[in-house]
Design a protein around this motif. Structure first.
Motif, PDB file in Angstrom:
ATOM      1  N   UNK A  16       1.274  -1.851  -0.030  1.00  0.00           N
ATOM      2  CA  UNK A  16      -0.294  -0.001   0.393  1.00  0.00           C
ATOM      3  C   UNK A  16       1.368   1.359   0.223  1.00  0.00           C
ATOM      4  N   UNK A  17       2.460   0.925   0.281  1.00  0.00           N
ATOM      5  CA  UNK A  17       2.849   2.046   1.077  1.00  0.00           C
ATOM      6  C   UNK A  17       3.702   2.097  -0.514  1.00  0.00           C
ATOM      7  N   UNK A  18       3.722   0.789  -0.895  1.00  0.00           N
ATOM      8  CA  UNK A  18       4.531   2.000  -2.306  1.00  0.00           C
ATOM      9  C   UNK A  18       3.701   2.300  -3.613  1.00  0.00           C
ATOM     10  N   UNK A  19       2.595   1.936  -3.427  1.00  0.00           N
ATOM     11  CA  UNK A  19       1.084   2.327  -4.005  1.00  0.00           C
ATOM     12  C   UNK A  19       0.539   3.634  -4.494  1.00  0.00           C
ATOM     13  N   UNK A  20       0.661   4.565  -3.289  1.00  0.00           N
ATOM     14  CA  UNK A  20       0.643   5.840  -2.940  1.00  0.00           C
ATOM     15  C   UNK A  20       2.129   6.681  -3.093  1.00  0.00           C
ATOM     16  N   UNK A  21       3.085   5.490  -2.975  1.00  0.00           N
ATOM     17  CA  UNK A  21       3.793   6.541  -3.517  1.00  0.00           C
ATOM     18  C   UNK A  21       4.295   6.655  -5.008  1.00  0.00           C
ATOM     19  N   UNK A  22       3.635   5.729  -6.261  1.00  0.00           N
ATOM     20  CA  UNK A  22       3.894   5.965  -7.700  1.00  0.00           C
ATOM     21  C   UNK A  22       2.643   7.071  -7.067  1.00  0.00           C
ATOM     22  N   UNK A  23       2.184   7.357  -6.911  1.00  0.00           N
ATOM     23  CA  UNK A  23       0.427   8.653  -6.988  1.00  0.00           C
ATOM     24  C   UNK A  23       1.391   9.633  -6.744  1.00  0.00           C
TER      25      UNK A  23
END
Length: 74
Positions: free
Chosen positions: A67-74
């Motif tokens: 979830x943290x990785x997905x938020x950083x990609x945005x």
């Protein structure tokens, strides 16, 4: 009424509307986050238990990292 006064009143109204909108939006977001807190490890654990899965610490940490990785990609 001269054009100068009309322009002055329009600029003042825009400034007051912007400041008022900022504080209203800020209050709304504070209330929203208080009622719906962001996802944390305890929430994930509870969701997995409701789905009938036995949550291990490794799974919980993997999901949080994803979830943290997905938020950083945005």
């Amino acid at each position: 009424m001269s054009i100068g006064w009309v322009v002055l009143i329009a600029i003042a109204a825009l400034l007051l509307g912007g400041v008022g909108g900022f504080f209203i939006a800020r209050k709304y977001m504070e209330d929203y986050l208080q009622k719906n807190p962001p996802v944390n490890e305890d929430v994930l654990r509870m969701m997995m238990m409701q789905m009938g899965q036995k949550p291990s610490e490794k799974k919980i940490r993997q999901m949080m990292q994803n979830m943290k990785n997905q938020n950083q990609k945005k």
